[in-house]
Write an enzyme that holds these catalytic residues in place. Structure first.
Site, mmCIF file in Angstrom:
data_model
loop_
_atom_site.group_PDB
_atom_site.id
_atom_site.type_symbol
_atom_site.label_atom_id
_atom_site.label_comp_id
_atom_site.label_asym_id
_atom_site.label_seq_id
_atom_site.Cartn_x
_atom_site.Cartn_y
_atom_site.Cartn_z
ATOM 1 N N LYS A 14 0.834 -1.199 0.000
ATOM 2 C CA LYS A 14 0.000 0.000 0.000
ATOM 3 C C LYS A 14 0.882 1.268 0.000
ATOM 4 O O LYS A 14 2.095 1.180 0.231
ATOM 5 C CB LYS A 14 -0.926 -0.051 1.223
ATOM 6 C CG LYS A 14 -1.919 -1.232 1.179
ATOM 7 C CD LYS A 14 -2.826 -1.227 2.396
ATOM 8 C CE LYS A 14 -3.865 -2.336 2.327
ATOM 9 N NZ LYS A 14 -4.770 -2.312 3.504
ATOM 10 N N ARG A 125 -1.107 -14.618 4.320
ATOM 11 C CA ARG A 125 -1.877 -13.960 5.388
ATOM 12 C C ARG A 125 -1.133 -14.059 6.718
ATOM 13 O O ARG A 125 -1.134 -13.134 7.518
ATOM 14 C CB ARG A 125 -3.282 -14.580 5.534
ATOM 15 C CG ARG A 125 -4.286 -14.226 4.455
ATOM 16 C CD ARG A 125 -4.639 -12.765 4.348
ATOM 17 N NE ARG A 125 -5.387 -12.227 5.470
ATOM 18 C CZ ARG A 125 -5.974 -11.036 5.461
ATOM 19 N NH1 ARG A 125 -5.915 -10.253 4.382
ATOM 20 N NH2 ARG A 125 -6.615 -10.578 6.510
ATOM 21 N N THR A 131 -5.245 -7.506 10.543
ATOM 22 C CA THR A 131 -5.665 -6.233 9.940
ATOM 23 C C THR A 131 -5.260 -5.036 10.802
ATOM 24 O O THR A 131 -4.832 -4.011 10.288
ATOM 25 C CB THR A 131 -7.208 -6.225 9.765
ATOM 26 O OG1 THR A 131 -7.590 -7.357 8.991
ATOM 27 C CG2 THR A 131 -7.684 -4.960 9.096
ATOM 28 N N ARG A 142 2.932 -6.570 9.370
ATOM 29 C CA ARG A 142 2.182 -5.494 10.042
ATOM 30 C C ARG A 142 2.649 -5.331 11.495
ATOM 31 O O ARG A 142 2.749 -4.211 11.997
ATOM 32 C CB ARG A 142 0.685 -5.792 9.978
ATOM 33 C CG ARG A 142 0.091 -5.559 8.574
ATOM 34 C CD ARG A 142 -1.297 -6.150 8.449
ATOM 35 N NE ARG A 142 -1.990 -5.740 7.223
ATOM 36 C CZ ARG A 142 -3.117 -6.281 6.805
ATOM 37 N NH1 ARG A 142 -3.702 -7.259 7.499
ATOM 38 N NH2 ARG A 142 -3.694 -5.860 5.685
ATOM 39 N N ASN A 162 -1.896 -0.005 7.204
ATOM 40 C CA ASN A 162 -1.306 -1.300 7.594
ATOM 41 C C ASN A 162 -0.408 -1.912 6.513
ATOM 42 O O ASN A 162 -0.261 -3.132 6.428
ATOM 43 C CB ASN A 162 -2.404 -2.287 8.044
ATOM 44 C CG ASN A 162 -3.492 -2.467 7.002
ATOM 45 O OD1 ASN A 162 -3.358 -1.999 5.876
ATOM 46 N ND2 ASN A 162 -4.551 -3.158 7.365
ATOM 47 N N HIS A 165 -1.679 -5.316 1.486
ATOM 48 C CA HIS A 165 -2.926 -6.063 1.249
ATOM 49 C C HIS A 165 -2.575 -7.486 0.829
ATOM 50 O O HIS A 165 -1.605 -7.695 0.094
ATOM 51 C CB HIS A 165 -3.729 -5.395 0.122
ATOM 52 C CG HIS A 165 -4.789 -6.296 -0.440
ATOM 53 N ND1 HIS A 165 -6.033 -6.433 0.161
ATOM 54 C CD2 HIS A 165 -4.784 -7.145 -1.494
ATOM 55 C CE1 HIS A 165 -6.737 -7.330 -0.529
ATOM 56 N NE2 HIS A 165 -6.009 -7.772 -1.534
HETATM 57 P P1 ADP Z 1 -7.380 -7.083 5.475
HETATM 58 O O1 ADP Z 1 -6.624 -6.045 4.688
HETATM 59 O O2 ADP Z 1 -6.594 -7.551 6.660
HETATM 60 O O3 ADP Z 1 -7.857 -8.226 4.618
HETATM 61 P P2 ADP Z 1 -10.127 -6.084 5.487
HETATM 62 O O4 ADP Z 1 -10.302 -6.806 4.198
HETATM 63 O O5 ADP Z 1 -11.122 -6.355 6.578
HETATM 64 O O6 ADP Z 1 -8.670 -6.358 6.100
HETATM 65 O O7 ADP Z 1 -10.146 -4.513 5.280
HETATM 66 C C1 ADP Z 1 -9.516 -3.920 4.166
HETATM 67 C C2 ADP Z 1 -8.684 -2.734 4.637
HETATM 68 O O8 ADP Z 1 -9.545 -1.708 5.150
HETATM 69 C C3 ADP Z 1 -7.726 -3.008 5.801
HETATM 70 O O9 ADP Z 1 -6.494 -3.572 5.396
HETATM 71 C C4 ADP Z 1 -7.552 -1.641 6.416
HETATM 72 O O10 ADP Z 1 -6.618 -0.845 5.688
HETATM 73 C C5 ADP Z 1 -8.941 -1.039 6.238
HETATM 74 N N1 ADP Z 1 -9.811 -1.275 7.408
HETATM 75 C C6 ADP Z 1 -10.406 -2.436 7.768
HETATM 76 N N2 ADP Z 1 -11.176 -2.299 8.846
HETATM 77 C C7 ADP Z 1 -11.078 -1.005 9.193
HETATM 78 C C8 ADP Z 1 -11.650 -0.213 10.241
HETATM 79 N N3 ADP Z 1 -12.493 -0.741 11.117
HETATM 80 N N4 ADP Z 1 -11.331 1.098 10.309
HETATM 81 C C9 ADP Z 1 -10.504 1.649 9.404
HETATM 82 N N5 ADP Z 1 -9.924 0.968 8.379
HETATM 83 C C10 ADP Z 1 -10.204 -0.342 8.282
HETATM 84 MG MG MG Z 2 -9.318 -8.197 3.154
#
Ligand code: ADP
Ligand code: MG
Length: 198
Positions: A14, A125, A131, A142, A162, A165
């Site tokens: 990212k 993962r 996340t 992360r 974070n 992705h």
């Molecule tokens: P991941 O990237 O771990 O698969 P998700 O698919 O749930 O997580 O969410 C996509 C992205 O959205 C996250 O990586 C993060 O950057 C952002 N995100 C997720 N949940 C939140 C939240 N509650 N508040 C702010 N940003 C969030």
């Molecule tokens: Mg995701």
């Protein structure tokens, strides 16, 4: 049936990961684990592309909101407070989070990769971590390089930063491979250690 060695997943470094100079570190961790990079490119996406990259269904949006609510509960924060969301409805919160996510993911260039290897989706993962960086295990990307969470990000009306992705399931990976890569951009080669490692 596909051999487990051929499973594929998508990684996107990212904008914060790119701007912090973590591209080499991330690529190195993936390669050293025994996963193979079979496509790699720096790109600047449009908002429309990011909108189509992430799921749009109510279930997924509600899940984003639920991540906030869980994190708020852990730290004793009331989402109904006016300076927070003013609501405890996960769908409403999820919609706001998703729109901040589009801003974040278009705020600078990113690096996209296709990675293949044994159980690539789950393996990546694990390397990436939770996340919420504030709760990610040490030793994960992360957990080692970031500290953000929903309580901080949502107060500032932005997405959690974070770094990276990674596809969450083989189905998500398939959608993302088809969405971000043309077939000729994905390469086939043999890594020197393949005969020794597996
Ligand atoms: P991941 O990237 O771990 O698969 P998700 O698919 O749930 O997580 O969410 C996509 C992205 O959205 C996250 O990586 C993060 O950057 C952002 N995100 C997720 N949940 C939140 C939240 N509650 N508040 C702010 N940003 C969030
Ligand atoms: Mg995701």
């Amino acid at each position: 049936m596909m051999h487990p060695k051929e499973e594929k997943t998508v990684i996107i470094i990212k904008p914060d990961g790119v701007k912090r100079g973590l591209v080499g570190e991330i690529v190195s961790r993936i390669e050293k684990r025994g996963l193979k990079i079979i496509a790699l490119e720096m790109f600047q996406p449009s908002k429309k592309q990011i909108d189509d990259h992430y799921p749009k269904d109510e279930k997924w949006i509600k899940r984003l909101g639920s991540k906030t609510l869980k994190n708020y509960e852990e730290y004793g924060i009331d989402s109904k407070d006016k300076k927070e969301f003013g609501t405890a409805d996960p769908t409403e919160i999820g919609k706001a989070v998703r729109s901040w996510l589009l801003d974040y993911m278009t705020s600078g260039p990113m690096v996209k990769m296709v990675v293949s290897g044994i159980h690539a989706v789950n393996m990546v993962r694990k390397i990436v971590g939770s996340t919420m960086p504030g709760q990610a295990e040490m030793g994960t990307i992360r957990g080692d390089f970031s500290v953000d969470d929903a309580t901080a990000a949502n107060r500032d009306k932005r997405s959690i930063h974070n770094i990276i992705h990674a596809s969450e399931s083989p189905e998500e990976a398939e959608h993302e491979i088809n969405f971000w890569f043309a077939p000729e951009e994905i390469h086939d080669y043999k890594r020197a250690e393949e005969d020794i490692m597996f």
